[in-house]
Write a protein that holds these residues in place. Sequence first.
Motif, PDB file in Angstrom:
ATOM      1  N   GLU A 173     -41.788  12.198 -15.093  1.00 17.56           N
ATOM      2  CA  GLU A 173     -42.330  13.412 -15.681  1.00 17.56           C
ATOM      3  C   GLU A 173     -41.586  14.667 -15.239  1.00 17.56           C
ATOM      4  OE1 GLU A 173     -46.502  13.640 -14.952  1.00 17.56           O
ATOM      5  OE2 GLU A 173     -46.937  11.629 -15.765  1.00 17.56           O
ATOM      6  N   TYR A 174     -40.826  14.572 -14.139  1.00 16.82           N
ATOM      7  CA  TYR A 174     -40.082  15.735 -13.676  1.00 16.82           C
ATOM      8  C   TYR A 174     -38.928  15.280 -12.796  1.00 16.82           C
ATOM      9  CZ  TYR A 174     -38.715  19.736 -10.871  1.00 16.82           C
ATOM     10  OH  TYR A 174     -37.978  20.694 -10.232  1.00 16.82           O
ATOM     11  N   VAL A 175     -37.777  15.932 -12.956  1.00 19.55           N
ATOM     12  CA  VAL A 175     -36.648  15.784 -12.036  1.00 19.55           C
ATOM     13  C   VAL A 175     -36.076  17.172 -11.780  1.00 19.55           C
ATOM     14  CG1 VAL A 175     -36.053  13.431 -12.746  1.00 19.55           C
ATOM     15  CG2 VAL A 175     -34.995  15.371 -13.917  1.00 19.55           C
ATOM     16  N   ASN A 176     -35.561  17.405 -10.584  1.00 21.06           N
ATOM     17  CA  ASN A 176     -34.981  18.717 -10.269  1.00 21.06           C
ATOM     18  C   ASN A 176     -33.470  18.684 -10.481  1.00 21.06           C
ATOM     19  OD1 ASN A 176     -34.221  17.168  -8.098  1.00 21.06           O
ATOM     20  ND2 ASN A 176     -34.583  18.768  -6.578  1.00 21.06           N
ATOM     21  N   PRO A 177     -32.810  19.831 -10.402  1.00 24.60           N
ATOM     22  CA  PRO A 177     -31.352  19.867 -10.637  1.00 24.60           C
ATOM     23  C   PRO A 177     -30.550  18.975  -9.700  1.00 24.60           C
ATOM     24  CG  PRO A 177     -32.271  22.080 -10.788  1.00 24.60           C
ATOM     25  CD  PRO A 177     -33.372  21.195 -10.311  1.00 24.60           C
ATOM     26  N   ALA A 178     -31.021  18.781  -8.450  1.00 26.42           N
ATOM     27  CA  ALA A 178     -30.283  17.916  -7.525  1.00 26.42           C
ATOM     28  C   ALA A 178     -30.221  16.488  -8.054  1.00 26.42           C
ATOM     29  CB  ALA A 178     -30.930  17.946  -6.143  1.00 26.42           C
ATOM     30  N   PHE A 179     -31.293  16.032  -8.708  1.00 23.03           N
ATOM     31  CA  PHE A 179     -31.283  14.702  -9.319  1.00 23.03           C
ATOM     32  C   PHE A 179     -30.182  14.610 -10.366  1.00 23.03           C
ATOM     33  CE2 PHE A 179     -32.473  11.923 -12.815  1.00 23.03           C
ATOM     34  CZ  PHE A 179     -32.832  10.748 -12.185  1.00 23.03           C
ATOM     35  N   GLU A 180     -30.065  15.642 -11.191  1.00 30.22           N
ATOM     36  CA  GLU A 180     -29.017  15.654 -12.215  1.00 30.22           C
ATOM     37  C   GLU A 180     -27.632  15.604 -11.579  1.00 30.22           C
ATOM     38  OE1 GLU A 180     -30.942  18.217 -15.796  1.00 30.22           O
ATOM     39  OE2 GLU A 180     -30.366  19.370 -14.041  1.00 30.22           O
ATOM     40  N   SER A 181     -27.467  16.366 -10.488  1.00 22.89           N
ATOM     41  CA  SER A 181     -26.169  16.411  -9.812  1.00 22.89           C
ATOM     42  C   SER A 181     -25.817  15.071  -9.182  1.00 22.89           C
ATOM     43  CB  SER A 181     -26.185  17.511  -8.741  1.00 22.89           C
ATOM     44  OG  SER A 181     -24.993  17.503  -7.992  1.00 22.89           O
ATOM     45  N   TYR A 182     -26.787  14.395  -8.585  1.00 20.52           N
ATOM     46  CA  TYR A 182     -26.524  13.129  -7.909  1.00 20.52           C
ATOM     47  C   TYR A 182     -26.267  11.991  -8.894  1.00 20.52           C
ATOM     48  CZ  TYR A 182     -27.946  14.887  -3.300  1.00 20.52           C
ATOM     49  OH  TYR A 182     -28.017  15.568  -2.126  1.00 20.52           O
ATOM     50  N   THR A 183     -27.075  11.911  -9.949  1.00 22.07           N
ATOM     51  CA  THR A 183     -27.060  10.725 -10.805  1.00 22.07           C
ATOM     52  C   THR A 183     -26.223  10.879 -12.069  1.00 22.07           C
ATOM     53  OG1 THR A 183     -29.025  11.428 -12.050  1.00 22.07           O
ATOM     54  CG2 THR A 183     -29.384  10.197 -10.005  1.00 22.07           C
ATOM     55  N   GLY A 184     -26.010  12.107 -12.515  1.00 20.17           N
ATOM     56  CA  GLY A 184     -25.305  12.310 -13.776  1.00 20.17           C
ATOM     57  C   GLY A 184     -26.224  12.323 -14.975  1.00 20.17           C
ATOM     58  N   TYR A 185     -27.503  11.985 -14.811  1.00 21.97           N
ATOM     59  CA  TYR A 185     -28.471  12.054 -15.900  1.00 21.97           C
ATOM     60  C   TYR A 185     -29.039  13.468 -15.993  1.00 21.97           C
ATOM     61  CZ  TYR A 185     -28.594   6.940 -16.118  1.00 21.97           C
ATOM     62  OH  TYR A 185     -28.269   5.626 -16.261  1.00 21.97           O
ATOM     63  N   THR A 186     -29.100  14.011 -17.212  1.00 19.05           N
ATOM     64  CA  THR A 186     -29.728  15.307 -17.396  1.00 19.05           C
ATOM     65  C   THR A 186     -31.243  15.146 -17.376  1.00 19.05           C
ATOM     66  OG1 THR A 186     -29.777  15.134 -19.806  1.00 19.05           O
ATOM     67  CG2 THR A 186     -27.770  16.057 -18.789  1.00 19.05           C
ATOM     68  N   GLN A 187     -31.937  16.272 -17.278  1.00 20.29           N
ATOM     69  CA  GLN A 187     -33.390  16.221 -17.271  1.00 20.29           C
ATOM     70  C   GLN A 187     -33.927  15.654 -18.577  1.00 20.29           C
ATOM     71  OE1 GLN A 187     -35.847  19.913 -17.340  1.00 20.29           O
ATOM     72  NE2 GLN A 187     -36.537  19.243 -15.326  1.00 20.29           N
ATOM     73  N   VAL A 188     -33.302  16.018 -19.680  1.00 20.21           N
ATOM     74  CA  VAL A 188     -33.746  15.513 -20.983  1.00 20.21           C
ATOM     75  C   VAL A 188     -33.571  13.995 -21.044  1.00 20.21           C
ATOM     76  CG1 VAL A 188     -33.314  15.601 -23.466  1.00 20.21           C
ATOM     77  CG2 VAL A 188     -33.217  17.697 -22.106  1.00 20.21           C
ATOM     78  N   GLU A 189     -32.475  13.484 -20.498  1.00 14.79           N
ATOM     79  CA  GLU A 189     -32.232  12.046 -20.519  1.00 14.79           C
ATOM     80  C   GLU A 189     -33.180  11.285 -19.598  1.00 14.79           C
ATOM     81  OE1 GLU A 189     -27.424  11.856 -21.378  1.00 14.79           O
ATOM     82  OE2 GLU A 189     -28.148  12.234 -19.337  1.00 14.79           O
ATOM     83  N   ALA A 190     -33.592  11.912 -18.490  1.00 10.13           N
ATOM     84  CA  ALA A 190     -34.424  11.218 -17.497  1.00 10.13           C
ATOM     85  C   ALA A 190     -35.899  11.216 -17.860  1.00 10.13           C
ATOM     86  CB  ALA A 190     -34.232  11.852 -16.122  1.00 10.13           C
ATOM     87  N   LEU A 191     -36.390  12.318 -18.463  1.00 11.40           N
ATOM     88  CA  LEU A 191     -37.810  12.407 -18.773  1.00 11.40           C
ATOM     89  C   LEU A 191     -38.200  11.321 -19.774  1.00 11.40           C
ATOM     90  CD1 LEU A 191     -38.397  16.258 -19.040  1.00 11.40           C
ATOM     91  CD2 LEU A 191     -38.706  14.746 -17.077  1.00 11.40           C
TER      92      LEU A 191
END
Length: 470
Positions: free
Chosen positions: A158-176
């Motif tokens: 339901e939520y990821v922060n910018p550090a998640f995007e930086s670490y994994t390469g997945y954007t927030q839109v892709e992860a939600l």
Amino acid sequence: MPRQACKKGSHACDGVVRRNAEPIAYAHGFDWRPAYNCKQWFAEHSEQMTSDRGGMMKRYARPLRLLAITALSVFLGETLVMLLLPFLEPLPQHVKVLLDASLVTALVLPMLYYFLFRPMALYIGERDRTQKSLSKLSSAVEQTADAVVITGMDGVIEYVNPAFESYTGYTQVEALGQTPRILKSGKHNSQFYEALWKTILAGGVFRGELINKKKNGELFHAEHTITPLKDDSGSITHFVSVWKDITERRRAEEALQTFSQRVMDAQEAERRHIARELHDEMGQALTALSISLQTAEETAESPAAAEQLHQCLGFVERLLQQVRSLSLDLRPSMLDDLGLASALRWYVDSQGQRAGFIPQMELDSLKTRLPPELETAFFRIAQEAVTNVVRHAHARQVRVQLHRREQEMEMVISDDGCGFDAQGLQTRNARETSAGLLGMRERVLLLGGQIAIDSAPGRGTEIRVRVPVE
């Protein structure tokens, strides 16, 4: 397909959700979720409906109370005016109306202030403070260097922060809307995920290291802390996972372990070389000197010369014995020739004769030899432990056990000596810790094993080593 609860009279209402009359289990979160249960469904939804009714009552309690107080104030004001009207007949009509309005206002305004405007001002102030706190918390979560992931009970992100995007390469839109399974690397088995879910579903906090996979397929090590979020009733509603990439740290540790292993290998090679030199060169030279002194003693012309030669011969014999002992301590040839069990038995027996303790040996007969590095590590650990017993413990009995388990080797060395404060030793820094104990720990860690030291003043010491073997 939506979830379907069993109906009364249809199939066997055994409390298990079914699809096409077959029991199912939902994938939940990382890898595992128990089957959905009808009884749980009714329990969860009955609690939810009860909490909804309670929330509705709380939501409308203040407006209803305010309405009742205002109506009561107007009623009291009108009643007071009606009681005063007979005494105010000579006054003009507009004065009576003004007086009526003034009395009602005088009664209503203080109540409106106390029950409406004052609570409203307090509510607005509290709301502003809450919004500032939430804004600060949101900024902290958004700007933290650690990845933060919030999932529902079903494991959906339901939520990821910018550090998640930086670490994994997945954007927030892709992860939600996805589950953390998008990071699954295949390096952990189902038992690992089952233990993880068992911990957090029970309300506990999971702490551990996971090997995850980035969007581009690259693997990385992450240190995870997964915490359940609970509502006011204590029911779990969400899970918060906070983790950071420790790949560089793992690489540095692996490089350090590789370097340490090379240093130990070099030490063992040097020990073997020195032991060979002492045995072959020094030993042979002293043996030749001993033979020459014996010959000189036999051919001495005077008793005084013979006595001096005999004393010199005694010194050479003791020196030769010390050289042989030193050579065996550096690298016993028995370890290379006969294996770990024979070398341990010889070493502990010889130390027992020298120090005066009674050795007790329980050594499994190994069908096949262990790898050389494993035999060397076990022998050096036992050597260091027995040396500490001789120097510090003053023990009467020393027990050495060596057992082969299914997937590991276990060695236990115990004594009945004076012991020491093992708990306090673990809290001290490296400078205050015995170099021998540090060496034992390092050898075990290099082999991927575990070492436990149990000791206390007055009750002896036990050192237990477990190392995985194939």
